[in-house]
Scaffold this motif. Structure first.
Motif, PDB file in Angstrom:
ATOM      1  N   ILE A   1      -1.840   2.961   0.215  1.00 16.10           N
ATOM      2  CA  ILE A   1      -1.473   1.551  -0.003  1.00 16.10           C
ATOM      3  C   ILE A   1       0.001   1.362   0.313  1.00 16.10           C
ATOM      4  O   ILE A   1       0.393   0.430   1.012  1.00 16.10           O
ATOM      5  CB  ILE A   1      -1.734   1.135  -1.472  1.00 16.10           C
ATOM      6  N   HIS A   2       0.819   2.271  -0.177  1.00 17.13           N
ATOM      7  CA  HIS A   2       2.267   2.132  -0.015  1.00 17.13           C
ATOM      8  C   HIS A   2       2.658   2.092   1.452  1.00 17.13           C
ATOM      9  O   HIS A   2       3.569   1.368   1.837  1.00 17.13           O
ATOM     10  CB  HIS A   2       2.984   3.280  -0.722  1.00 17.13           C
ATOM     11  N   HIS A   3       1.970   2.875   2.274  1.00 17.68           N
ATOM     12  CA  HIS A   3       2.363   2.925   3.679  1.00 17.68           C
ATOM     13  C   HIS A   3       1.629   1.916   4.549  1.00 17.68           C
ATOM     14  O   HIS A   3       2.076   1.618   5.649  1.00 17.68           O
ATOM     15  CB  HIS A   3       2.154   4.345   4.217  1.00 17.68           C
ATOM     16  N   ILE A   4       0.500   1.399   4.083  1.00 18.40           N
ATOM     17  CA  ILE A   4      -0.261   0.461   4.913  1.00 18.40           C
ATOM     18  C   ILE A   4       0.027  -0.981   4.521  1.00 18.40           C
ATOM     19  O   ILE A   4       0.327  -1.817   5.364  1.00 18.40           O
ATOM     20  CB  ILE A   4      -1.768   0.768   4.817  1.00 18.40           C
ATOM     21  N   ASP A   5      -0.055  -1.258   3.237  1.00 15.19           N
ATOM     22  CA  ASP A   5       0.119  -2.643   2.790  1.00 15.19           C
ATOM     23  C   ASP A   5       0.631  -2.621   1.354  1.00 15.19           C
ATOM     24  O   ASP A   5      -0.137  -2.779   0.409  1.00 15.19           O
ATOM     25  CB  ASP A   5      -1.241  -3.372   2.887  1.00 15.19           C
ATOM     26  N   PRO A   6       1.928  -2.404   1.172  1.00 17.10           N
ATOM     27  CA  PRO A   6       2.440  -2.178  -0.185  1.00 17.10           C
ATOM     28  C   PRO A   6       2.265  -3.392  -1.105  1.00 17.10           C
ATOM     29  O   PRO A   6       2.238  -4.535  -0.644  1.00 17.10           O
ATOM     30  CB  PRO A   6       3.912  -1.862   0.035  1.00 17.10           C
ATOM     31  N   ILE A   7       2.150  -3.080  -2.380  1.00 18.41           N
ATOM     32  CA  ILE A   7       1.935  -4.127  -3.379  1.00 18.41           C
ATOM     33  C   ILE A   7       3.288  -4.690  -3.805  1.00 18.41           C
ATOM     34  O   ILE A   7       4.193  -3.958  -4.156  1.00 18.41           O
ATOM     35  CB  ILE A   7       1.229  -3.535  -4.618  1.00 18.41           C
ATOM     36  N   ASN A   8       3.396  -6.000  -3.760  1.00 15.62           N
ATOM     37  CA  ASN A   8       4.586  -6.647  -4.283  1.00 15.62           C
ATOM     38  C   ASN A   8       4.253  -7.256  -5.631  1.00 15.62           C
ATOM     39  O   ASN A   8       3.084  -7.375  -6.003  1.00 15.62           O
ATOM     40  CB  ASN A   8       5.048  -7.741  -3.328  1.00 15.62           C
ATOM     41  N   LYS A   9       5.289  -7.669  -6.309  1.00 15.12           N
ATOM     42  CA  LYS A   9       5.077  -8.301  -7.610  1.00 15.12           C
ATOM     43  C   LYS A   9       4.130  -9.491  -7.457  1.00 15.12           C
ATOM     44  O   LYS A   9       4.282 -10.291  -6.541  1.00 15.12           O
ATOM     45  CB  LYS A   9       6.425  -8.777  -8.149  1.00 15.12           C
ATOM     46  N   GLY A  10       3.164  -9.581  -8.332  1.00 12.20           N
ATOM     47  CA  GLY A  10       2.237 -10.706  -8.294  1.00 12.20           C
ATOM     48  C   GLY A  10       1.014 -10.479  -7.425  1.00 12.20           C
ATOM     49  O   GLY A  10       0.104 -11.293  -7.411  1.00 12.20           O
ATOM     50  N   GLN A  11       1.003  -9.378  -6.676  1.00  9.93           N
ATOM     51  CA  GLN A  11      -0.154  -9.111  -5.833  1.00  9.93           C
ATOM     52  C   GLN A  11      -1.063  -8.083  -6.487  1.00  9.93           C
ATOM     53  O   GLN A  11      -0.626  -7.283  -7.300  1.00  9.93           O
ATOM     54  CB  GLN A  11       0.303  -8.577  -4.477  1.00  9.93           C
ATOM     55  N   VAL A  12      -2.329  -8.127  -6.078  1.00  7.85           N
ATOM     56  CA  VAL A  12      -3.297  -7.182  -6.631  1.00  7.85           C
ATOM     57  C   VAL A  12      -4.046  -6.518  -5.486  1.00  7.85           C
ATOM     58  O   VAL A  12      -4.405  -7.166  -4.504  1.00  7.85           O
ATOM     59  CB  VAL A  12      -4.297  -7.908  -7.561  1.00  7.85           C
ATOM     60  N   VAL A  13      -4.231  -5.233  -5.621  1.00  9.28           N
ATOM     61  CA  VAL A  13      -5.027  -4.473  -4.662  1.00  9.28           C
ATOM     62  C   VAL A  13      -6.102  -3.742  -5.446  1.00  9.28           C
ATOM     63  O   VAL A  13      -5.845  -3.279  -6.547  1.00  9.28           O
ATOM     64  CB  VAL A  13      -4.122  -3.482  -3.887  1.00  9.28           C
TER      65      VAL A  13
END
Lengths: 453, 402
Positions: free
Chosen positions: A228-240
């Protein structure tokens, strides 16, 4: 667009007792247990009582805070006991299975033709929802959330991990149905990440309705958090959301057959296992029969899960809800004299990321590591060692310290939303000061959950 | 082993008995002899073989070449002073020099360890904490960074001061802000300046020699260099200096100075060991030398007095520069903790050390002051490095929000 990632940080711990690629049956055990403690932060609300008859897929309890999340019985049988702990907290539900398995029928459905809500309903009703976990916080996903992506890792890189390419061979249809169902749940993509160093099984490489990525590198390359960190990192307020590859197949089977077939192939591995190999097993199944005669005598540590993140269990215990392997390693509770096996010794049997023991002379050696802490808990002294095995653009030690002094604002800034305890497993392994880092991170996530979400 | 363990168990104080308070002391001895049988409970079930004791032990092993060479060198300069003969062949009278060196240096090591560990034990009993290993290295560093002639009682006071005020009041090992060994050195330097600087102390026993021949100076090369920035230079030019103290002398370490800091080769053996085992940070070490070299060449360019003309390479091999680079500035507790912070920290410390040396004749040696100063600044360096990471994350969030 498919992505290929190479990580340079990380560590492969080579252990003895890798499972041989043979799928073996195990004598039917009629004793099943669902431990509520496998689901972090859950307060269960029972829907059955002792003596009730259930089928595989029957709801046995709910999440009190989010009652739409149901937990299903993995087998048909009778609820024999409900074990409670302090303050009558429900700890586990014991089920005595009947030899003939009977399933609740949720109806055969084609996930590609269903709407998002219908998929969600099918998963919630059948008890397959708890397989979906969310980041941040690393708990069961919230059905009301809109995840920006769903991540599935096609391999497990942790020590002695089961080989998913072997396990999932021939499960392509169920896996595909599961991926298709998941793809309905997100407005973004389903990311399936393969191991760049090997050729993936067709069950993975032919998957559709998802973006296939590749990652090269050492453990934790297979951890979904790294991906996740390298493909589409999570920012505050986002959910994966994340789902384990075998669980995707269970989800797929719910649609293909209408039944909750909670079966997995697990690896029984570790240096104390006589013939390490794979077994087909239902979630919550008793391990007593499996472990009788297959493991060495003497003091051993039995772990449901892998050596870095698993749970300590006893020989008559049961496999955990999320686990794909059982590992047995020696217990290391004997004091070690300083110049023979202790801190001043040559340390040929000790594995270390640096070269302070002579074991560096044997780079390919596989170790039978025991559970000894190899030292005592200390304040943080050594710096830079955690960074060597932590392939995130995050300062691990600073994040850990911010959790220790409960600075929520700083935790947020340093990236607590992007991590789960398992991402810190290697940090915990290498830590000279023997700090229980995963536990610290877990507490930090709980703090963030109660205060900020 | 079993017998020793049994004996130790017999002596273990009861947690509720009369001697309960001394349990940390027993624990300290027991865990010294035996890595305890404590097992993992949660999280990772297996752990790396290294612990803090092993880490500290590795540093002590790395210090051994310096200690051994320091013992011999102490003996050599003693006989130079006694005979008043600067040209005494270095490897003559080997046995005599070793014996004299042992007589001088071993008491320093013993006092340093006994007093330091004593203070640690007192604090562990008082706070009921486990005894932590930090002092194992500090106790070896202190004898190596003082002149061999320093009175033992001064060492004892300096050790007490450093351990209490630089370490224990902050919470013990891992919590200190400044390097403990250097604090002890600084305490000696400022409290007993006559014993820690000048021309009489660098050759053991020189103070007791009634008269020395004309032109005989007991100063260290750095002391003579410092005089070149004043009105009474010892050498007229840098060439004259380098004729007396060659680069080779510094390499081997056959120059007067603090016990363990003179031999570049011995220090480099230790450095190679620390770097190869992965115990010390090469980032700090490398950038410390880089900082020293950079400022050295810069000063060469603007040389207004003969001192500034000294070859930067020679600079790095004099005094405590190399020793500081390998064993002092790399102390992970007091250094910068972030990866890029380490480069900045090491570079600034190295540059500062040379600046203090050449531009402040009051301090012939600047390494101690430079490292202590950068110890204090390290958290600030880290702060800015971490802020840049935070900003990167914020920026990512902003681009998503748009």
């Amino acid at each position: 667009m498919s992505k290929t990632i190479t990580i340079r940080k990380g560590l492969d711990i080579k252990l003895l007792g890798e499972a041989e690629k043979v799928k073996s049956g195990v004598e039917f055990a009629d004793n099943f247990v669902i431990r509520t403690t496998d689901f972090h932060g859950l307060i269960p609300k029972l829907t059955v009582k002792a003596g009730d008859q259930v089928k595989a897929g029957s709801t046995i309890f709910l999440d009190k805070g989010r009652p739409e999340i149901r937990f299903a019985s993995p087998v048909a049988g009778e609820i024999t006991d409900i074990v409670r702990g302090e303050k009558r907290k429900i700890l586990q539900i014991n089920i005595k299975a009947t030899a003939e398995n009977a399933y609740e029928d949720f109806g055969v459905k084609d996930p590609s033709k269903l709407s998002k809500d219908e998929v969600k309903q099918q998963l919630l009703a059948s008890g397959a929802w708890p397989f979906i976990k969310m980041r941040p916080i690393d708990i069961i996903a919230n059905p009301a959330d809109e995840p920006k992506a769903i991540f599935v890792s096609a391999f497990d890189s942790s020590p002695l991990a089961p080989d998913y390419d072997f396990i999932m061979h021939g499960e392509g249809a169920a896996f595909q149905a599961g991926i298709t169902a998941l793809s309905k749940l997100t407005s973004g993509k389903v990311h399936l990440t393969l191991n760049g160093n090997t050729t993936a099984d067709v069950a993975f490489s032919n998957a559709k309705d998802c973006q296939i990525n590749k990652i090269n590198g050492k453990h934790p390359a297979g951890n979904v958090g790294t991906q996740i960190h390298h493909i589409d990192p999570i920012n505050k307020g986002q959910v994966v959301w994340t789902v384990n590859a075998q669980d995707v197949a269970i989800i797929g089977r719910v649609f293909l057959t209408g039944k909750f077939q909670a079966e997995r192939v697990i690896a029984l591995a570790g240096s104390e296992v006589k013939n390490p190999k794979y077994y087909k097993m239902t979630i919550g199944s008793s391990l007593k029969k499996l472990l009788t005669g297959t493991i060495n005598e003497g003091k051993v540590r039995i772990i449901s899960g892998n050596v870095l993140t698993g749970d300590k269990i006893t020989a008559d215990s049961h496999i955990g809800y999320y686990h794909n392997q059982v590992t047995v390693i020696p217990e290391g509770d004997e004091p070690k004299f300083l110049i023979t096996k202790g801190w001043m010794g040559p340390g040929l049997g000790k594995f270390s990321i640096n070269r302070s023991y002579f074991s560096w002379l044997m780079p390919g050696k596989k170790y039978a590591l025991d559970t000894n802490l190899n030292g005592e808990r200390r304040n943080f002294v050594v710096t830079g060692e955690l960074e060597k095995v932590f392939p995130f653009d995050i300062y691990p030690m600073q994040l850990i310290k911010s959790v220790m002094y409960k600075d929520l604002d700083l935790m947020e800034k340093l990236g607590i939303y992007e991590v789960a305890p398992e991402d810190f497993a290697l940090c915990e392994f290498v830590c000279t000061s023997k700090i229980d880092i995963q536990d610290v991170i877990r507490k930090g996530l709980d703090e963030v959950y109660t205060e900020c979400m | 082993m079993k017998a020793i363990e049994k004996m130790m168990r017999k002596m273990e104080p009861d947690h509720h008995g009369k001697w309960a308070k001394f349990h940390p002391v027993w624990d300290g001895f027991f865990t010294f002899l035996f890595t305890p049988g404590e097992t993992t409970n949660k999280g990772a079930h297996i752990r790396d073989g290294i612990d803090l004791k092993r880490t500290m032990f590795m540093v002590i092993v790395a210090l051994l070449p310096c200690l051994l060479f320091g013992i011999y060198n102490t003996g050599h300069w003693h006989y130079v002073a006694e005979k008043g003969d600067l040209n005494l062949p270095y490897w003559d009278m080997f046995g005599d020099k070793v014996i004299y060196g042992l007589i001088k240096v071993l008491p320093l090591v013993i006092v340093s360890y006994a007093v330091g560990l004593g203070v640690e034990f007192v604090f562990c009993i008082k706070n009921q904490h486990a005894i932590q290993e930090g002092y194992l290295v500090t106790g070896m560093l202190i004898p190596l960074i003082v002149p061999a002639d320093v009175p033992l009682w001064m060492v004892a006071i300096a050790v007490v001061f450093a351990v209490v005020l630089a370490k224990e009041v902050f919470g013990g090992t891992g919590m200190n802000v400044v390097n403990v060994a250097l604090t002890a050195r600084a305490f000696l330097f400022f409290s007993y300046p006559t014993m820690m600087s000048g021309d009489k102390i660098w050759m053991s026993g020189l103070q007791n020699v009634a008269s020395t021949p004309d032109g005989f100076s007991g100063a260290t090369p750095l002391g003579e260099l410092a005089s070149m920035a004043t009105n009474e230079p010892v050498h007229a030019s840098i060439d004259a200096f380098q004729a007396k103290w060659t680069l080779m002398d510094s390499m081997i370490g056959s120059i007067p100075g603090s016990v363990g800091e003179t031999s570049f080769i011995a220090i480099m053996i230790g450095a190679a060991f620390l770097l190869y085992t992965g115990i010390a940070s090469w980032k700090v070490m490398f950038s410390f030398f880089a900082g020293g070299l950079a400022i050295g060449y810069l000063l060469n360019g603007v040389a207004v007095n003969p001192y500034l003309e000294l070859d930067p390479i020679h600079h790095l091999m004099l005094g405590g520069f190399a020793f500081g680079a390998v064993f002092m500035v790399t102390d992970p507790v007091t250094a910068a903790q972030t990866s890029s912070g380490k480069y900045i920290y090491g570079f600034l410390a190295g540059a500062m050390a040379i600046v203090i040396r050449v531009l402040n004749p009051a301090f012939p040696e600047g390494v101690m002051m430079a490292i202590l100063l950068l110890n204090v600044l390290a958290p600030l360096i880290d702060h800015y490095v971490i802020q840049s990471n935070i900003k990167r994350r914020m920026k990512r969030l902003k681009t998503v929000a748009q």
